[in-house]
Design a protein around this motif. Sequence first.
Motif, PDB file in Angstrom:
ATOM      1  N   GLY A  69       0.617  -1.080  -0.135  1.00  0.00           N
ATOM      2  CA  GLY A  69      -0.054   0.076  -0.037  1.00  0.00           C
ATOM      3  C   GLY A  69       0.922   1.276   0.075  1.00  0.00           C
ATOM      4  O   GLY A  69       0.267   2.454  -0.448  1.00  0.00           O
ATOM      5  N   MET A  70       2.101   1.188   0.169  1.00  0.00           N
ATOM      6  CA  MET A  70       3.017   2.410   0.324  1.00  0.00           C
ATOM      7  C   MET A  70       3.357   2.646  -1.108  1.00  0.00           C
ATOM      8  O   MET A  70       3.969   3.707  -1.102  1.00  0.00           O
ATOM      9  CB  MET A  70       4.166   1.873   1.022  1.00  0.00           C
ATOM     10  N   LYS A  71       3.091   1.774  -2.025  1.00  0.00           N
ATOM     11  CA  LYS A  71       3.549   2.224  -3.426  1.00  0.00           C
ATOM     12  C   LYS A  71       2.878   3.352  -3.816  1.00  0.00           C
ATOM     13  O   LYS A  71       3.221   4.310  -4.689  1.00  0.00           O
ATOM     14  CB  LYS A  71       3.154   1.169  -4.439  1.00  0.00           C
ATOM     15  N   ALA A  72       1.407   3.576  -3.375  1.00  0.00           N
ATOM     16  CA  ALA A  72       0.579   4.625  -3.980  1.00  0.00           C
ATOM     17  C   ALA A  72       1.271   5.960  -3.501  1.00  0.00           C
ATOM     18  O   ALA A  72       0.657   6.984  -3.873  1.00  0.00           O
ATOM     19  CB  ALA A  72      -0.636   4.347  -3.544  1.00  0.00           C
ATOM     20  N   ILE A  73       1.923   6.039  -2.305  1.00  0.00           N
ATOM     21  CA  ILE A  73       2.083   7.383  -1.775  1.00  0.00           C
ATOM     22  C   ILE A  73       3.765   7.551  -1.879  1.00  0.00           C
ATOM     23  O   ILE A  73       4.127   8.687  -1.550  1.00  0.00           O
ATOM     24  CB  ILE A  73       1.870   7.484  -0.168  1.00  0.00           C
ATOM     25  N   VAL A  74       4.320   6.731  -2.871  1.00  0.00           N
ATOM     26  CA  VAL A  74       5.808   7.251  -3.096  1.00  0.00           C
ATOM     27  C   VAL A  74       6.286   8.501  -3.772  1.00  0.00           C
ATOM     28  O   VAL A  74       7.112   9.144  -3.525  1.00  0.00           O
ATOM     29  CB  VAL A  74       6.460   6.029  -3.935  1.00  0.00           C
ATOM     30  N   PHE A  75       5.162   9.010  -4.683  1.00  0.00           N
ATOM     31  CA  PHE A  75       5.347  10.054  -5.181  1.00  0.00           C
ATOM     32  C   PHE A  75       5.161  11.121  -4.208  1.00  0.00           C
ATOM     33  O   PHE A  75       6.027  12.330  -4.515  1.00  0.00           O
ATOM     34  CB  PHE A  75       4.388  10.190  -6.280  1.00  0.00           C
ATOM     35  N   LEU A  76       4.516  11.204  -3.565  1.00  0.00           N
ATOM     36  CA  LEU A  76       4.016  12.047  -2.574  1.00  0.00           C
ATOM     37  C   LEU A  76       5.177  12.079  -1.548  1.00  0.00           C
ATOM     38  O   LEU A  76       5.629  13.351  -1.066  1.00  0.00           O
ATOM     39  CB  LEU A  76       2.886  11.976  -1.784  1.00  0.00           C
ATOM     40  N   LEU A  77       5.791  11.053  -1.125  1.00  0.00           N
ATOM     41  CA  LEU A  77       6.951  10.928  -0.298  1.00  0.00           C
ATOM     42  C   LEU A  77       8.105  11.435  -0.625  1.00  0.00           C
ATOM     43  O   LEU A  77       8.983  12.255  -0.128  1.00  0.00           O
ATOM     44  CB  LEU A  77       6.965   9.444   0.138  1.00  0.00           C
ATOM     45  N   LEU A  78       8.442  11.379  -2.125  1.00  0.00           N
ATOM     46  CA  LEU A  78       9.471  12.041  -2.695  1.00  0.00           C
ATOM     47  C   LEU A  78       9.285  13.568  -2.619  1.00  0.00           C
ATOM     48  O   LEU A  78      10.459  14.051  -2.699  1.00  0.00           O
ATOM     49  CB  LEU A  78       9.547  11.403  -4.363  1.00  0.00           C
ATOM     50  N   ILE A  79       8.168  14.055  -3.052  1.00  0.00           N
ATOM     51  CA  ILE A  79       8.215  15.473  -3.244  1.00  0.00           C
ATOM     52  C   ILE A  79       8.404  16.190  -1.842  1.00  0.00           C
ATOM     53  O   ILE A  79       9.080  17.001  -1.686  1.00  0.00           O
ATOM     54  CB  ILE A  79       6.611  15.745  -3.532  1.00  0.00           C
ATOM     55  N   THR A  80       7.751  15.449  -0.799  1.00  0.00           N
ATOM     56  CA  THR A  80       7.923  15.764   0.687  1.00  0.00           C
ATOM     57  C   THR A  80       9.609  15.803   0.976  1.00  0.00           C
ATOM     58  O   THR A  80       9.978  16.830   1.545  1.00  0.00           O
ATOM     59  CB  THR A  80       7.160  15.104   1.674  1.00  0.00           C
ATOM     60  N   VAL A  81      10.134  14.727   0.712  1.00  0.00           N
ATOM     61  CA  VAL A  81      11.573  14.703   1.153  1.00  0.00           C
ATOM     62  C   VAL A  81      12.273  15.692   0.232  1.00  0.00           C
ATOM     63  O   VAL A  81      13.247  16.226   0.924  1.00  0.00           O
ATOM     64  CB  VAL A  81      12.052  13.126   0.979  1.00  0.00           C
ATOM     65  N   THR A  82      11.969  16.095  -0.951  1.00  0.00           N
ATOM     66  CA  THR A  82      12.918  16.520  -1.882  1.00  0.00           C
ATOM     67  C   THR A  82      12.902  18.186  -1.286  1.00  0.00           C
ATOM     68  O   THR A  82      13.770  18.931  -1.116  1.00  0.00           O
ATOM     69  CB  THR A  82      12.474  16.712  -3.275  1.00  0.00           C
ATOM     70  N   PHE A  83      11.636  18.795  -1.142  1.00  0.00           N
ATOM     71  CA  PHE A  83      11.298  20.005  -0.567  1.00  0.00           C
ATOM     72  C   PHE A  83      12.293  20.258   0.657  1.00  0.00           C
ATOM     73  O   PHE A  83      12.571  21.311   0.942  1.00  0.00           O
ATOM     74  CB  PHE A  83       9.891  20.338  -0.342  1.00  0.00           C
ATOM     75  N   ASN A  84      11.938  19.428   1.599  1.00  0.00           N
ATOM     76  CA  ASN A  84      12.744  19.563   3.040  1.00  0.00           C
ATOM     77  C   ASN A  84      14.326  19.427   2.980  1.00  0.00           C
ATOM     78  O   ASN A  84      14.660  20.162   3.645  1.00  0.00           O
ATOM     79  CB  ASN A  84      12.010  18.589   3.925  1.00  0.00           C
ATOM     80  N   LEU A  85      14.494  18.834   1.920  1.00  0.00           N
ATOM     81  CA  LEU A  85      15.865  18.239   1.785  1.00  0.00           C
ATOM     82  C   LEU A  85      16.717  19.747   1.196  1.00  0.00           C
ATOM     83  O   LEU A  85      17.739  20.156   1.643  1.00  0.00           O
ATOM     84  CB  LEU A  85      16.235  17.268   0.663  1.00  0.00           C
ATOM     85  N   PHE A  86      16.144  20.387   0.157  1.00  0.00           N
ATOM     86  CA  PHE A  86      16.776  21.517  -0.497  1.00  0.00           C
ATOM     87  C   PHE A  86      16.253  22.887  -0.019  1.00  0.00           C
ATOM     88  O   PHE A  86      16.896  23.915  -0.233  1.00  0.00           O
ATOM     89  CB  PHE A  86      16.584  21.285  -2.127  1.00  0.00           C
ATOM     90  N   LEU A  87      15.149  22.963   0.803  1.00  0.00           N
ATOM     91  CA  LEU A  87      14.479  24.179   0.891  1.00  0.00           C
ATOM     92  C   LEU A  87      14.590  24.685   2.549  1.00  0.00           C
ATOM     93  O   LEU A  87      14.290  25.466   3.024  1.00  0.00           O
ATOM     94  CB  LEU A  87      13.136  24.246   0.572  1.00  0.00           C
ATOM     95  N   THR A  88      15.182  23.736   3.294  1.00  0.00           N
ATOM     96  CA  THR A  88      15.364  24.026   4.786  1.00  0.00           C
ATOM     97  C   THR A  88      16.683  24.671   5.006  1.00  0.00           C
ATOM     98  O   THR A  88      17.889  24.047   4.733  1.00  0.00           O
ATOM     99  CB  THR A  88      15.480  22.889   5.457  1.00  0.00           C
ATOM    100  N   PRO A  89      16.951  25.922   5.407  1.00  0.00           N
ATOM    101  CA  PRO A  89      17.977  26.654   5.880  1.00  0.00           C
ATOM    102  C   PRO A  89      18.890  25.982   7.200  1.00  0.00           C
ATOM    103  O   PRO A  89      18.150  25.296   7.772  1.00  0.00           O
ATOM    104  CB  PRO A  89      17.744  27.933   6.332  1.00  0.00           C
TER     105      PRO A  89
END
Length: 267
Positions: A69-89
Amino acid sequence: MLRDITLGQYYQTESVIHRLDPRVKLGGTLLYIISLFLFGNFLGYGVAAVFLAVVIGLSHVPLGFIVRGMKAIVFLLLITVTFNLFLTPGRELVSVWKLTITAEGLRTAVTMAVRLTMLIIGSSLMTLTTTPNNLTDGMESMMKPLKVFRVPVHEVAMIMSIALRFIPILLEETDKIMKAQTARGADFETGNIVKRAKALVPVLVPLFISAFRRANDLAMAMEARCYRGGEGRTKMKPLVYRRRDRLGYLCIFAYLVTSIAVGRLRF
């Protein structure tokens, strides 16, 4: 991908988790989700992961079925991780062109990924081990205090339960329509975003028609059985707390205290 979504499905098997009162599972799931946002270090998440693993083992629901069931949220997970990874000062670790990874961003990204993963698995486990009828009865019982404010508790619980139950039904219907359209020459895999969006139109129209038809059939079935709301209705199987339910509450509160205490430790 659509068949991989397990939220709203019920997995039929025999286990101590399946036999628990739905109020215990609803309250436990809510407290578990809240606890995930109270930790100050990764030890707390470790305790939460161990608790979740124990519950999964007791539920006798295959881990592969839950993880699917986690396959359905992989895209959402990637977006969340990417934004937090690159946009957190914070303190810079790696810098490539205009993209900077900071220590604080890395920590936030990992924390958010762990939270979302355990939140989805915990919520799915609750629906996988609770029948729709028990889920409705549990919601109604837990929301009884709202009757003081003239909230139609039974109707709200019924709507939430039906909406949750319709998730796998509509996903299955969508899968069938997409396969039928693919057999007729439709292409959902190639092209840009605009082209793919246009290709979904032949899927959305019959899906909406099917959803309205199912809703109408459900309404007619409820009227044929003389359903008139929750006022004056009795239960064929009223919810009664048993010894295992009290032990369940005890385990949940023990986990909550332990995880928060460990999660607040400073090193």
